[in-house]
Enzyme design. Structure first.
Site, PDB file in Angstrom:
ATOM      1  CG  LEU C 107      -1.802  -1.220   1.396  1.00 24.81           C
ATOM      2  CD1 LEU C 107      -2.789  -1.004   2.536  1.00 24.81           C
ATOM      3  CD2 LEU C 107      -2.526  -1.547   0.104  1.00 24.81           C
ATOM      4  N   GLY C 152       1.265  -5.373   1.293  1.00 29.08           N
ATOM      5  CA  GLY C 152       0.348  -5.601   0.188  1.00 29.08           C
ATOM      6  C   GLY C 152       0.982  -6.343  -0.979  1.00 29.08           C
ATOM      7  CG  ASN C 175       6.418  -5.150   6.296  1.00 22.97           C
ATOM      8  OD1 ASN C 175       5.418  -5.252   5.582  1.00 22.97           O
ATOM      9  ND2 ASN C 175       7.337  -4.234   6.109  1.00 22.97           N
ATOM     10  CD  GLU C 176       0.673  -5.511   6.507  1.00 25.40           C
ATOM     11  OE1 GLU C 176       1.421  -6.421   6.934  1.00 25.40           O
ATOM     12  OE2 GLU C 176       0.189  -5.516   5.370  1.00 25.40           O
TER      13      GLU C 176
END
Lengths: 300, 300, 300
Positions: C107, C152, C175-176
């Site tokens: 993203l 994403g 890895n958010e």
């Protein structure tokens, strides 16, 4: 660290009638604070200590001879877990044993043999609550396993975020069937979440106890090291987890575990009834009696 | 073993109009007993034999040429499985093939090609029942696989508690897509329970047939050995499972499998309808026709 | 291929106001056809090309600098995916990147930092739709990953049927948490379907980025090869999948994935609201601000 800060830090814990919190290097103040709680017998079962520099608490079980989970031990565990949970400066928890060759032998069979119904119910509820607290903890939880870890001991280990185990001759697994009893659904769910459906199915049917290498291979533990290094390795691994944004990490953990916990939440009373009915069956009492007898004979 | 005991042992089986039960080393008495049931054609398809010393039954399929599962074969399997299930002295079952190079080729395509609707429905229902019986059996069930095991053959193997496979050139897997058909949801569920979601997704899309080494690696089988040792290895593994408390083991097994079985129980009629609609589609009939033609040409 | 066929082939695509379809070796005609659509900016972000001989489309992302998924890029992806989906002669799709060292960085943070609510909602809905389209595609979809693939980017890769990754120093994973944000439930579901519950739990909590070897080991990717060979290896693997009966393969795929997609279908609006609430929290905006600042400083 100023005494004032330390007292402030202890305050939220004082609402509990409970175990001594050993703040490393601050023993004088600590014992002064904790003395009012020291009438509890909980110190016989475990020690919770918080390293205020790292935010890592160590929960060391030492109920002789094998860290058997009886009602008192489970109550102490609940109080200790809640303390660590509520202490803002605490970020992680290493769960370990102070006894040689054993992590925890799991449920204390004496609680199940010829039980008084009220205590039996309370015993089971306290176990349920301990699991829900540990499995759903906001803390990073790492099991440092330097001894055998069957049944309830395996459950506690699986409920942590990461498992370090000593190489060597120790065994870990849900071996309930070997005693003629059956692990409740939330033990099973926790194992399925850890090692998958097929491996759980095999392990539960056989009551299989895994050696360290085998446990690593199927993913029941995550890391092996020398016995003396287990707590150190757990603490080192912890530092990796503590670097992650805590809120995001907790939300991710909860997202993965809450549904499993909720299954018990909605069935908690039914699960207590099921357990009580099962344990009080003649066949189960007989099996437990034989088992206890065989233990006594072993010890000579 | 006294004849009286043996007769007592056989009694519950006599309610079935069925296969010969060969009690090893007791052939005289057995044939005396079984004669009244021997008008059944089931002996063409399989043999069920019980070792009364070990409590281990062997169910050997031998419907030529490839243990294809047609209505009669499935009926025989159901009767044999129910017999073993109801025989109190029977504790475990080894499922194997008496034909060379084949465990079972799965569903008999002839049942699906230009079918009569009533028989088609009965065929599918009998298959469903066979799976529910095998997957939910109280017995320890071990598949001894010394030959190819595609499609329904793979389903039978996966429905056991443990799988021993011969090293060598045999293949196992759900290869339905290669024929232009789709495995029903309970085939898929059984595979997901055995090898997990991702591996199942890949295997089903490709109709992948695994070699023995690959099957071991993904967990589709549990042990490899020489072709001649397959039944022996299965029996040895069985002895390990039979040491476990039977009630606790059965409850553990049921706890892991019942939800999957219940999914079919509640959808059984719908599943039959879905199957019939699918099979009778022109495109599927055409694909099956081509396939049968290619088989005939292969055989010259 | 006659021009008439080609036009017939293009017709269903012309309902979209969209990306150029490059039909290899037919550039003249193609550009003639496509010119009416060429006012779109979509060519800045990606190229969709169909090899009419093999039926394999290649979707190459090239939005500089890192194939960040902003609203325009996601819109282009949706249009391209729908085109390929609707083009009858198209059987498979290789998803890859035309930029060096990156598959997709996921993203575009700029969409989330100080956002306008309307665009933020549209951004998220377009991402949801892209995932549903890709994860549920009738096509055989293979990700050819010759660069980093975080967040994403990892979701896109996991949504394909197969993943080929370059050996080397590239990383892939959700890895958010490292950014202080949390992957939505359908990211998690897709990962659980790919690498299982336990590995997902660990990966999400740590925001773990896997190297290629590690990704192969846990099953996050399926095959490793040299960087230059990634698209070739993907195409070769594709040919294996294209041999399978397409209808049966698609039904099998849908059977394994539809339940996961349906979970989002019924919660799509709620998921948009949850995302918007989360992103617009002060703490998250602050974290994103710091992150963007650190990126700017990196670039000097």
């Amino acid at each position: 660290m100023a005494v004032r800060t330390l007292l402030g830090l202890l305050r939220p814990w004082q609402q509990f009638r409970t175990t001594i919190i050993t703040l490393r290097g601050k023993t004088l103040v600590e014992h002064g604070c904790a003395r009012s709680m020291s009438t509890d017998t909980t110190t016989d079962n475990l020690t919770l200590s918080l390293d205020s520099k790292t935010g890592i608490a160590t929960l060391e079980m030492h109920r002789k001879p094998v860290n058997g989970l009886n009602l008192e031990m489970l109550t102490d565990l609940n109080i200790a877990l809640e303390k660590a949970e509520n202490e803002k400066s605490c970020k992680g928890l290493v769960l370990t044993s102070g006894l040689p060759k054993i992590f925890s032998a799991g449920l204390d069979i004496l609680e199940m043999y010829q039980p008084k119904p009220e205590r039996l119910a309370e015993f089971w509820r306290t176990l349920q609550n301990m699991w829900m607290r540990l499995y759903g903890s906001r803390l990073v939880t790492i099991a440092a396993i330097a001894g055998h870890s069957p049944a309830g001991g395996c459950l506690m280990a699986m409920s942590c975020d990461y498992r370090v185990m000593a190489t060597g001759k120790y065994a870990i697994g849900l071996n309930e069937t070997l005693l003629g009893i059956v692990a409740p659904f939330w033990f099973r769910d926790t194992m399925v979440n850890t090692i998958g459906h097929r491996e759980t199915e095999r392990a539960l049917q056989l009551g299989h106890l895994y050696g360290a290498d085998e446990a690593l291979k199927v993913g029941l533990v995550d890391h092996l090291c020398d016995q003396e290094e287990v707590v150190k390795a757990a603490t080192e691994e912890m530092s990796r987890w503590l670097k992650v944004n805590a809120v995001a990490r907790q939300l991710s953990k909860s997202a993965m575990r809450q549904a499993t916990i909720d299954k018990l939440v909605v069935r908690q009373e039914q699960d207590i009834e099921d357990f009580m009915t099962f344990v009080q069956r003649d066949a189960v009492q007989k099996a437990l009696g034989f088992y206890l007898q065989s233990l006594r004979e072993k010890r000579g």
